[in-house]
Each structure stands twice: as C-alpha cells, then as structure tokens.
Scaffold this active site. Structure first.
Site, PDB file in Angstrom:
ATOM      1  N   LEU A  68     -21.149  46.102 -27.677  1.00  0.00           N
ATOM      2  CA  LEU A  68     -21.679  45.546 -29.143  1.00  0.00           C
ATOM      3  C   LEU A  68     -21.415  45.709 -30.203  1.00  0.00           C
ATOM      4  O   LEU A  68     -21.581  46.124 -31.136  1.00  0.00           O
ATOM      5  CB  LEU A  68     -23.210  45.774 -28.792  1.00  0.00           C
ATOM      6  N   SER A  95     -10.939  40.540 -30.611  1.00  0.00           N
ATOM      7  CA  SER A  95     -10.273  39.348 -29.484  1.00  0.00           C
ATOM      8  C   SER A  95     -10.424  38.263 -30.739  1.00  0.00           C
ATOM      9  O   SER A  95      -9.167  36.977 -30.999  1.00  0.00           O
ATOM     10  CB  SER A  95     -11.461  37.990 -28.466  1.00  0.00           C
ATOM     11  N   THR A 133      -8.660  49.219 -28.925  1.00  0.00           N
ATOM     12  CA  THR A 133      -9.652  48.933 -27.547  1.00  0.00           C
ATOM     13  C   THR A 133      -8.755  48.044 -26.361  1.00  0.00           C
ATOM     14  O   THR A 133      -8.587  48.349 -25.396  1.00  0.00           O
ATOM     15  CB  THR A 133     -10.389  47.813 -28.244  1.00  0.00           C
ATOM     16  N   THR A 179      -4.329  36.324 -21.953  1.00  0.00           N
ATOM     17  CA  THR A 179      -4.789  35.115 -23.542  1.00  0.00           C
ATOM     18  C   THR A 179      -3.031  34.219 -23.208  1.00  0.00           C
ATOM     19  O   THR A 179      -1.862  35.077 -22.734  1.00  0.00           O
ATOM     20  CB  THR A 179      -4.580  35.251 -24.995  1.00  0.00           C
ATOM     21  N   ASP A 180      -3.051  32.994 -23.523  1.00  0.00           N
ATOM     22  CA  ASP A 180      -2.097  32.280 -23.619  1.00  0.00           C
ATOM     23  C   ASP A 180      -0.760  32.495 -25.165  1.00  0.00           C
ATOM     24  O   ASP A 180       0.137  31.740 -25.034  1.00  0.00           O
ATOM     25  CB  ASP A 180      -1.958  30.569 -23.591  1.00  0.00           C
ATOM     26  N   GLU A 181      -1.492  33.128 -25.623  1.00  0.00           N
ATOM     27  CA  GLU A 181      -1.137  33.981 -26.886  1.00  0.00           C
ATOM     28  C   GLU A 181       0.356  34.920 -26.607  1.00  0.00           C
ATOM     29  O   GLU A 181       0.551  34.472 -27.618  1.00  0.00           O
ATOM     30  CB  GLU A 181      -1.937  34.337 -28.083  1.00  0.00           C
ATOM     31  N   TYR A 241      -3.189  40.528 -32.414  1.00  0.00           N
ATOM     32  CA  TYR A 241      -4.095  40.386 -31.729  1.00  0.00           C
ATOM     33  C   TYR A 241      -2.961  40.529 -30.054  1.00  0.00           C
ATOM     34  O   TYR A 241      -3.485  40.779 -29.673  1.00  0.00           O
ATOM     35  CB  TYR A 241      -4.843  39.301 -31.765  1.00  0.00           C
ATOM     36  N   ALA A 243       0.419  40.756 -29.565  1.00  0.00           N
ATOM     37  CA  ALA A 243       0.952  41.767 -29.222  1.00  0.00           C
ATOM     38  C   ALA A 243      -0.110  42.979 -28.373  1.00  0.00           C
ATOM     39  O   ALA A 243       0.315  43.475 -27.553  1.00  0.00           O
ATOM     40  CB  ALA A 243       1.656  42.677 -30.444  1.00  0.00           C
ATOM     41  N   LYS A 265      -2.309  42.468 -26.993  1.00  0.00           N
ATOM     42  CA  LYS A 265      -2.691  41.921 -25.584  1.00  0.00           C
ATOM     43  C   LYS A 265      -1.438  42.000 -24.631  1.00  0.00           C
ATOM     44  O   LYS A 265      -1.884  42.165 -22.808  1.00  0.00           O
ATOM     45  CB  LYS A 265      -3.607  40.486 -25.450  1.00  0.00           C
ATOM     46  N   TYR A 323      -6.883  25.690 -42.011  1.00  0.00           N
ATOM     47  CA  TYR A 323      -5.178  26.649 -42.255  1.00  0.00           C
ATOM     48  C   TYR A 323      -4.022  25.397 -42.185  1.00  0.00           C
ATOM     49  O   TYR A 323      -3.898  25.132 -41.762  1.00  0.00           O
ATOM     50  CB  TYR A 323      -4.792  27.647 -41.402  1.00  0.00           C
TER      51      TYR A 323
END
Ligand code: NAD
Ligand code: DAU
Length: 355
Positions: free
Chosen positions: A33, A83, A98, A132-134, A158, A160, A162, A215
């Site tokens: 949480l 995320s 995390t 993720t696709d990132e 982020y 990197a 993942k 952006y």
C-alpha cells in the site's frame, strides 16, 4: 490458491477482480500500500473469502516465508513494483529497492517454497513475472515492433530496474530450475488507473478545467492495451505458457500521445460537454521528459500463435469504456487525489514551462 504481489495497484487490482470472477480460485494479495496501492479498487471483493489481503513488503523475507508456508500457493503472480517513469527520474532509489532488491527477495523465498514441494505440486508450480516493453528501449519510426528476442536497451531508471528484475527471474530459472514465466506488456489503460499516468491524468484534469500537459511535441508513440485484456493474457500464460519463456503482450494500437489526448477530449465533449468549449482548448505542450523514449511497439504474435490470446478491445472501444468509468466513479477519483497526490503534481509539473 494463488499469491499476487501488488494486487492493490492498477493492473494488480484489475487482475484480482478478473481472476476471482472468471476462475473463483482464492487469491492471497500481498501489497505494501504505497501511494499507488488502493484498497478502494478492491471494494467489490471486501469480505469475500476468496480474497485474502495482507499489507506487507515483498522485501520482507520473514513475512514471505510465513505466508508461503501457511497458504502454500500453487503460483505467484508478481506485479508489485514502482511503476512511474517520471517518479523514477525524480527519485530512483525506491525503484532499485522494490523492483530489484524486492524481486530478488521474493525469488529467494519462492525458490525455498518451491524446493519444499514434491511430485505434481512441484511440477505444476509457476512464478509469473509481470514486466514491461520499456526494457527493450526506444524504436525509430520505421523499426519493426519489439519481439521477445529484441535486445534489452532500457533508458530510464524505471526501465533499467525492470530490466534488472527480468534478468534475475531469467537467472533463477536457468540456475535453479525455478519454473518462471515472464510477460513484457505495453501501456495499459482502463478502470482504477492512478491519475499520474497519461490517460487518467488527462481525463481528471479536463474535468477539473486544468491544463492537459503534453510533453514536448506529443508525437511519442505508445502501444495501448485495455487492462482487462492484459489480465486475460496473464491467465493464458499462467495456464499454458512454457516455463522459462517470455511472451510479449500488446494491443496492436500504436498511437502518438497527442492523438490519445485528442480522443479523450472528443469523448468528453460528447459525454460531458463543457459550456466553455471543447476540452482541446486545455491542451498545453510543456517541457519534455528527460530521456523520453520516442516509440514503443509490441509484436504480440508469439502469444497469439502459441496460446491463442488476442486483445478483445480496440482502442476505440477501450477508451470509451475508460472515459465512461471515470465519469461514473467520481468518488474513487476524488479519494485518490490526496495531499500526497497534489504534492506529486507540484513536483512533476511546476518546473515544466509551456513549450
Ligand atoms: P502501480 O504503481 O499502479 O501498482 C503497484 C502496486 O505495487 C501498488 O499497489 C503498490 O502498493 C505495490 N507495491 C509497491 N512496492 C511494493 C513493495 N515493496 N511490496 C509490496 N507491494 C508493493 O503499477 P501498475 O501500473 O499496476 O503495474 C503493475 C506491474 O505491471 C508493474 O510491475 C509494472 O512494471 C508492470 N507493467 C505496467 C504497465 C502499465 O502500463 N501500467 C505496463 C506493463 C507492465
Ligand atoms: O510501456 C509500458 C509502461 O507504460 C509501463 O511499464 C509503465 O509502468 C507505465 O507507467 C507506462 O509508462 P509510460 O511512461 O509510457 O506511461 P505514462 O502514462 O507516464 O506516459 C505515457 C506517455 O505520455 C509518455 O510518452 C509520456 C507522456 N506524458 C505523460 C504524462 C504523465 C505526457 O505527455 N504528459 C504527462 O503529463
């Protein structure tokens, strides 16, 4: 039962609701949480014996050992993560903690649990890592979409973090034989999406008459998938995916951001017209995200060929349902816009000048 981590977040909560409705199998939901976790998204299963919620951190090994020994899940679906790319730029530490250290601790606890199983239970056990696709980096305009064999080229803290977690999961399979499955998915949207991300932020800001901050030139391309389609893809991979394999999941819906924002404005003009004129008047181009990836696109042919999964929603049907959901759930929207949400908006947007 299955153990879900991060089941109070956007995709996790949608998955838990979808899982209980479609399989009836109990879920043990472990979630710390953080700002992104919200039990209000799980209100419809509060008091349902098939949903057991535990507030806790995936980095807490003693807690993991206790939960695994007590509940003996047949599978773990790992959603828990930091995320948001913009937050990773402002403060990467939580992402390392995390996404990398937490995933490592979880893998070790799950490995011990799996090693204690025997026979059919051991053979049937699965650890499903939601990624993720990132991790694949950024594509040029004419490049083919990401396949599962694309090189890893993460560009943000982020992505990197993942990518590192994907590598740990892969190594735990190759070294220890842990039966893992990994899915690399494109941008999700739908109900219960926290309004720090593009689509819910634009809906919430438009309804409040606030600027819609695009952006840079707004020509960055993402591949959008309705979140319930992602839940169905995970169910398919968990049921029939081959351990050690990765599956790309996407919506076949590549769109530039500015087009997404205009679609939302058009739907709001239709469903909640504003006397001041079209919501497009609020579109404001602002300073770009540092290191902003230009284009993501997922080639989702492997999961379709091997497991028969394809998205049910087009972008047009999914975004209509999503805008409707936000209009019909004003309480949920109001409650997530807490003091800490307002602090984040100030942190991320106050230094961005109109571009
Ligand atoms: P989210 O930020 O909405 O939710 C994350 C959840 O994890 C929250 O409920 C949070 O409380 C929990 N959490 C965070 N740190 C934790 C910890 N240390 N221990 C236990 N729980 C913790 O994220 P999301 O958008 O639902 O994404 C879920 C997963 O799917 C993530 O792994 C993300 O990388 C991946 N993913 C997201 C998208 C997307 O478009 N949102 C696309 C592809 C993959
Ligand atoms: O591709 C999958 C990823 O999609 C997930 O792994 C991430 O967890 C998820 O957050 C998402 O990452 P993005 O960075 O693509 O999502 P976000 O909604 O933050 O931004 C989508 C696009 O919109 C991106 O090009 C940045 C842009 N954007 C975003 C915000 C918040 C804006 O133009 N203005 C904004 O205010």
């Amino acid at each position: 039962m299955i153990l879900v981590t991060g089941g109070a977040g956007f995709i996790g909560a949608n998955f838990v609701l979808d899982w209980i409705a479609s399989t009836g199998e109990p879920v043990l939901n472990l979630d710390a949480l953080t700002y992104a976790g919200n039990l209000e998204s799980l209100k419809s299963v509060a008091g349902d014996a098939r949903h057991v919620f535990v507030k806790g951190d995936i980095g807490d090994r003693a807690l993991l050992d206790r939960l695994l020994a007590e509940h003996r899940p047949r599978a773990v679906i790992h959603f828990a993560a930091e995320s948001h790319v913009d937050r990773s730029i402002h403060g990467p530490g939580a992402f390392i903690k995390t996404n990398i250290e937490g995933t490592y601790t979880l893998l070790e606890a799950v490995r011990a649990h799996w090693s204690s199983l025997a026979g059919d239970a051991k053979a049937a056990f699965r650890f499903h890592h939601v990624s993720t696709d990132e991790v694949y980096g950024s594509l040029g305009p004419g490049d083919p979409a990401f396949t599962e064999t694309h090189t890893y080229e993460p560009n943000s803290p982020y992505s990197a973090s993942k990518a590192a977690s994907d590598h740990l999961v892969r190594a735990w399979h190759h070294t220890y034989g842990l039966p893992v499955l990994t899915t690399n998915c494109s941008n999700n949207y739908g109900p219960y999406h926290f309004p720090e991300k593009l689509i819910p932020l634009m809906i919430v800001n438009a309804l409040a008459g606030k600027p819609l901050p695009v952006y840079g030139d707004g020509m960055q391309v993402r591949d959008w998938l309705y979140v319930k389609d992602h839940a169905a893809a995970i169910r398919a991979v968990l049921a029939q995916g081959r351990p050690g394999e990765t599956y790309n999941v996407g919506g076949w819906n590549e769109r530039p951001n500015i087009e997404i924002v205009r679609s939302i404005c058009a739907l709001l003009d239709e469903m909640r017209p504003d006397a001041a004129g079209s919501y497009t008047r609020l579109i404001t181009h602002v300073t770009d995200r540092p290191g902003h990836d230009r284009r993501y696109a997922i080639d989702a042919r492997k999961i379709e060929r091997e497991l028969g999964w394809r998205p049910a929603e087009t972008f047009e049907t999914g975004i209509r349902k999503t805008v409707r959901w936000y209009l019909d759930n004003a309480d949920w929207v109001q409650h997530v816009q807490s003091g800490s949400y307002r602090d984040w908006v100030a942190t991320n947007y106050s230094a961005r000048t109109a571009a």
